[in-house]
Write a protein that holds these residues in place. Structure first.
Motif, PDB file in Angstrom:
ATOM      1  N   UNK A  31       0.828  -1.188   0.000  1.00  0.00           N
ATOM      2  CA  UNK A  31       0.000   0.000   0.000  1.00  0.00           C
ATOM      3  C   UNK A  31       0.875   1.256   0.000  1.00  0.00           C
ATOM      4  N   UNK A  33       0.581   5.763  -0.596  1.00  0.00           N
ATOM      5  CA  UNK A  33      -0.357   6.885  -0.540  1.00  0.00           C
ATOM      6  C   UNK A  33       0.356   8.184  -0.893  1.00  0.00           C
ATOM      7  N   UNK A  35      -0.321  12.297  -0.029  1.00  0.00           N
ATOM      8  CA  UNK A  35      -1.078  13.301   0.702  1.00  0.00           C
ATOM      9  C   UNK A  35      -0.529  14.690   0.372  1.00  0.00           C
ATOM     10  N   UNK A  37      -0.354  18.494   2.437  1.00  0.00           N
ATOM     11  CA  UNK A  37      -0.541  19.127   3.735  1.00  0.00           C
ATOM     12  C   UNK A  37      -0.570  20.632   3.555  1.00  0.00           C
ATOM     13  N   UNK A  43      -3.812  16.537   6.718  1.00  0.00           N
ATOM     14  CA  UNK A  43      -3.359  15.883   5.493  1.00  0.00           C
ATOM     15  C   UNK A  43      -4.576  15.408   4.711  1.00  0.00           C
ATOM     16  N   UNK A  48      -4.087   6.766  -3.872  1.00  0.00           N
ATOM     17  CA  UNK A  48      -3.479   5.662  -3.165  1.00  0.00           C
ATOM     18  C   UNK A  48      -3.406   4.454  -4.082  1.00  0.00           C
ATOM     19  N   UNK A  90       3.383  14.622   0.853  1.00  0.00           N
ATOM     20  CA  UNK A  90       3.960  13.488   1.553  1.00  0.00           C
ATOM     21  C   UNK A  90       3.533  12.192   0.894  1.00  0.00           C
ATOM     22  N   UNK A 100      -2.809  -1.091  10.429  1.00  0.00           N
ATOM     23  CA  UNK A 100      -1.358  -0.905  10.553  1.00  0.00           C
ATOM     24  C   UNK A 100      -0.989   0.539  10.237  1.00  0.00           C
ATOM     25  N   UNK A 101       0.123   0.960  10.854  1.00  0.00           N
ATOM     26  CA  UNK A 101       0.530   2.337  10.660  1.00  0.00           C
ATOM     27  C   UNK A 101       1.122   2.558   9.283  1.00  0.00           C
ATOM     28  N   UNK A 102       1.018   3.786   8.840  1.00  0.00           N
ATOM     29  CA  UNK A 102       1.655   4.196   7.596  1.00  0.00           C
ATOM     30  C   UNK A 102       2.998   4.845   7.935  1.00  0.00           C
ATOM     31  N   UNK A 103       3.965   4.626   7.056  1.00  0.00           N
ATOM     32  CA  UNK A 103       5.286   5.209   7.201  1.00  0.00           C
ATOM     33  C   UNK A 103       5.433   6.329   6.176  1.00  0.00           C
ATOM     34  N   UNK A 104       5.881   7.482   6.655  1.00  0.00           N
ATOM     35  CA  UNK A 104       5.906   8.671   5.824  1.00  0.00           C
ATOM     36  C   UNK A 104       7.310   9.028   5.354  1.00  0.00           C
ATOM     37  N   UNK A 105       7.364   9.593   4.153  1.00  0.00           N
ATOM     38  CA  UNK A 105       8.595  10.182   3.658  1.00  0.00           C
ATOM     39  C   UNK A 105       8.789  11.580   4.228  1.00  0.00           C
ATOM     40  N   UNK A 106       9.921  12.224   3.903  1.00  0.00           N
ATOM     41  CA  UNK A 106      10.248  13.536   4.468  1.00  0.00           C
ATOM     42  C   UNK A 106       9.503  14.692   3.828  1.00  0.00           C
TER      43      UNK A 106
ATOM     44  N   UNK B  34      -5.142   6.414  15.448  1.00  0.00           N
ATOM     45  CA  UNK B  34      -3.688   6.581  15.413  1.00  0.00           C
ATOM     46  C   UNK B  34      -3.315   7.987  15.875  1.00  0.00           C
ATOM     47  N   UNK B  36       0.109  10.595  15.375  1.00  0.00           N
ATOM     48  CA  UNK B  36       1.386  10.856  14.723  1.00  0.00           C
ATOM     49  C   UNK B  36       1.943  12.182  15.243  1.00  0.00           C
ATOM     50  N   UNK B  43       8.761  14.502   8.000  1.00  0.00           N
ATOM     51  CA  UNK B  43       7.545  13.732   7.785  1.00  0.00           C
ATOM     52  C   UNK B  43       6.898  13.337   9.101  1.00  0.00           C
ATOM     53  N   UNK B  44       5.745  12.708   9.001  1.00  0.00           N
ATOM     54  CA  UNK B  44       5.028  12.270  10.202  1.00  0.00           C
ATOM     55  C   UNK B  44       5.653  11.000  10.765  1.00  0.00           C
ATOM     56  N   UNK B  49      -1.259   3.475  18.436  1.00  0.00           N
ATOM     57  CA  UNK B  49      -2.530   3.186  17.779  1.00  0.00           C
ATOM     58  C   UNK B  49      -3.431   2.379  18.701  1.00  0.00           C
ATOM     59  N   UNK B 103      -6.820   6.499   5.708  1.00  0.00           N
ATOM     60  CA  UNK B 103      -6.804   7.313   6.919  1.00  0.00           C
ATOM     61  C   UNK B 103      -7.510   8.647   6.663  1.00  0.00           C
ATOM     62  N   UNK B 105      -7.270  12.288   8.548  1.00  0.00           N
ATOM     63  CA  UNK B 105      -6.464  12.990   9.549  1.00  0.00           C
ATOM     64  C   UNK B 105      -7.204  14.187  10.102  1.00  0.00           C
TER      65      UNK B 105
END
Lengths: 113, 115
Positions: A31, A33, A35, A37, A43, A48, A90, A100-106, B34, B36, B43-44, B49, B103, B105
């Motif tokens: 998965x 995504x 976003x 901001x 966000x 996706x 992002x 499950x949590x999402x992991x974000x880029x910078x 969740x 963050x 980033x976040x 959670x 999600x 937010x």
């Protein structure tokens, strides 16, 4: 692992120009995504993907396009940039959806003038 | 439709005092919730959670959150705030019935911890 990487970090576009924001993840997540901001707005989901070749629109897809030819990469295309697309973008990834949590880029800070 | 509200744009707290960041949600089903944190120009980062089970969830950096189904809330707490906790905090919700797991937010709450 590098996690989720995004390029470029910053970009200034003129109105009407196009560009592609790059996103790569090395966690073998299905998965992914995109976003945007905006200050005070949280966000908003643009697009996706739940796997290579499978994408769908999020809440604010107008003016953007995506493709997903590999598990690792999920580029976001801006066609005919407009000032309303000035934002921080992002990319995120997760093993699956929902619990499950999402992991974000910078992030990529884009200004359209 | 699902939505998340963070009623405070900013929370100010002195270092060493308890910190609470509020989140309420509206969903037509059971939620996954969740928290963050976002530091400037980053980033976040995932904090914690709630999926099911114990209503009190513990997460990273000494943070915890309590799920309250009757009040549809999921407030973030830390017993003793640090200056380094100053950041932007986001609450997010997804639905157990959404197979894509998208999600939603909240708008975010800026936390300022003063020495």
């Amino acid at each position: 692992n590098a996690g989720v990487t995004q390029t470029p970090k910053f970009r200034i576009l003129k109105i009407g120009q196009s560009m592609t924001l790059q996103c790569t993840q090395d966690m073998n997540h299905n998965y992914m995504y995109w976003y945007r901001q905006d200050p005070g707005m949280g966000l908003k989901l643009i697009y996706y993907s739940v796997g290579a070749g499978i994408t769908d629109k999020g809440e604010v897809p107008n003016g953007y396009n995506v493709s997903r030819s590999t598990t690792e990469d999920f580029p976001l295309r801006l066609e005919l940039a407009a000032p309303s697309q000035t934002s921080v973008y992002f990319c995120a990834s997760s093993e699956r959806g929902g619990s499950v949590e999402q992991y974000f880029g910078p992030g990529t800070r884009l200004t359209v003038t | 439709a699902q939505s998340v509200a963070q009623p405070e744009d900013q929370v100010n707290v002195a270092e060493g005092n308890p910190l609470t960041v509020k989140c309420t949600y509206s969903v037509s089903g059971n939620p996954y919730l969740f928290w963050y944190v976002q530091y400037p120009n980053r980033g976040l980062q995932f904090l914690l959670k709630y999926i099911t089970g114990d209503n009190l969830v513990k997460g990273s950096y000494g943070f915890e959150a309590e799920f309250n189904k009757s009040q549809t809330s999921f407030h973030l707490k830390k017993p003793s705030a640090l200056v380094s906790d100053s950041a932007l905090y986001f609450c997010a919700v997804s639905l157990t019935t959404d197979s894509w797991g998208k999600f939603q937010f909240g708008a975010g709450t800026q936390v300022v911890v003063t020495p």
